[in-house]
Design an enzyme around this catalytic site. Structure first.
Site, short mmCIF file in Angstrom:
data_model
loop_
_atom_site.label_atom_id
_atom_site.label_comp_id
_atom_site.label_asym_id
_atom_site.label_seq_id
_atom_site.Cartn_x
_atom_site.Cartn_y
_atom_site.Cartn_z
N TYR A 108 -2.51 7.21 -2.36
CA TYR A 108 -2.67 8.37 -3.23
C TYR A 108 -4.06 8.97 -3.07
CZ TYR A 108 -1.49 10.95 -7.56
OH TYR A 108 -1.18 11.91 -8.49
N SER A 153 -0.17 1.03 -1.18
CA SER A 153 -0.09 1.70 -2.47
C SER A 153 0.96 2.81 -2.44
CB SER A 153 -1.48 2.22 -2.86
OG SER A 153 -1.47 2.68 -4.18
N GLN A 154 0.57 4.08 -2.58
CA GLN A 154 1.56 5.15 -2.43
C GLN A 154 2.28 5.03 -1.09
OE1 GLN A 154 1.21 9.80 -3.15
NE2 GLN A 154 0.31 9.27 -1.18
N ASP A 196 -3.92 -6.68 -10.16
CA ASP A 196 -3.77 -5.27 -9.85
C ASP A 196 -3.27 -4.51 -11.08
OD1 ASP A 196 -3.21 -2.77 -8.81
OD2 ASP A 196 -2.03 -3.50 -7.12
N HIS A 200 -6.24 -3.92 -6.89
CA HIS A 200 -5.42 -3.03 -6.07
C HIS A 200 -5.87 -2.98 -4.61
CE1 HIS A 200 -2.30 -0.15 -5.52
NE2 HIS A 200 -3.11 0.82 -5.17
#
Length: 323
Positions: A91, A187-188, A273, A302
């Site tokens: 992101y 992540s994203q 996270d 994260h």
């Protein structure tokens, strides 16, 4: 500190899914329309000043035929069709510059790094792809609620379609072995990876790291971290839209894509996270329908395993692409 349940409970967590009846029809129609609108991809040689890698500035047709940018890196002095890694971004990140992404080409893979439409505001990784947004509807700052009033207009309909078209683009390239394509992202990018694994047949591996975009409603109830907090911010203002928002999100939930996946997968999760809480990762992992394994980073947030996770990914990708 741990932000979620103990590991033993996470390993057993397999929540009920909320899946719209027309989920498959929605995605089949979306992808068919975008394929029909596509034009040929353009691979333009790019002088990145690199001695061991050939770099191409790529423009391919994504959602509704809209142009999407990418970098394509090929290791020099290796003949024949290569296994290819298609890489999706976290992101806020864009494709940046080619020298930021030498990991996979250095290991002997063709590597396509897809820009994420509308993002690329991270100063370290600027982007080059616009997001023509037809809805014009109110949203919270960020991308999580862009067009969220209807699955037809939701932002990630466009992004996930771009991601599928990225795989189709490299499969058509003469230097790529179409039967040895791997998808990955952090992540994203991990959430996009799970979506592609559920939408594309014949992938040799999927490697989602600390994946986002999974188990949305649960995520909004257990973390106040961004980007999931964007949904909360939106619903604080649009109080009567809760049911419609989560109805829209059910078309884009990694938990639902996971049940359709056929590619062997390597997941990662970090137990501290707060951005992508472990129970949201395990919800997708435990529903993932194909062969799978997961690397647990117990004392990380994260950032996950970072370079140590890359070691695990090299091992896994090599094992899948050399069978």
């Amino acid at each position: 500190m741990l932000v979620d349940w103990p590991l033993d409970r996470l390993r057993e967590y397999r929540p009920d899914r909320v899946e719209p009846a027309d989920f498959d029809a929605f995605w089949a129609k979306t992808l068919t329309q975008s394929r029909e609108a596509a034009t040929d991809a353009v691979f333009t040689p790019y002088d990145a000043g690199l001695a061991t890698v050939d770099v191409f500035d790529v423009t391919f047709s994504g959602y509704a035929g809209q142009p999407v940018k990418a970098w394509f890196l090929l290791p020099k002095h290796i003949e024949g069709p290569l296994p290819c890694v298609v890489n999706y971004l976290g992101y806020s990140g864009g494709r940046g510059l080619p020298h930021d992404w030498l990991h996979w080409s250095a290991a002997g893979y063709a590597h396509l790094l897809m820009d994420t439409r509308g993002q690329g505001y991270n100063p370290a990784y600027p982007g080059d792809t616009a997001d023509p947004d037809a809805s014009g509807a109110p949203q919270a700052p960020g991308f999580m609620t862009r067009g969220i009033g209807d699955p037809q207009t939701y932002y990630y309909r466009r992004v996930f379609t771009d991601a599928v078209r990225a795989v189709e683009t490299v499969r058509a390239h003469s230097r790529v072995d179409a039967d040895r394509v791997v998808v990955t992202g952090d992540s994203q990018g991990g959430g996009i990876t799970i979506a592609v694994a559920g939408l594309v047949d014949g992938l040799v591996a999927a490697m989602p790291n600390v994946p986002f975009l999974c188990h949305y409603r649960h995520a909004t109830e257990i973390t106040d971290s961004a980007p999931y907090s964007e949904i909360v911010t939106y619903l604080k203002a649009h109080r009567h839209d809760v049911d419609q928002v989560f109805s829209t999100l059910s078309y884009f939930d990694g938990v639902n894509f996971a049940t359709r996946a056929t590619a062997p997968a390597l997941f990662s999760v970090a137990l501290m996270d707060a951005v992508c809480p472990p129970s949201t990762v395990y919800a997708a992992y435990n529903h993932y329908a194909a062969e799978k394994e997961i690397v647990v980073w117990p004392y990380n947030g994260h950032e996950g395993g970072q370079t140590l996770q890359r070691v695990e990914m090299l091992r896994f990708a090599a094992g899948q692409t050399t069978k």
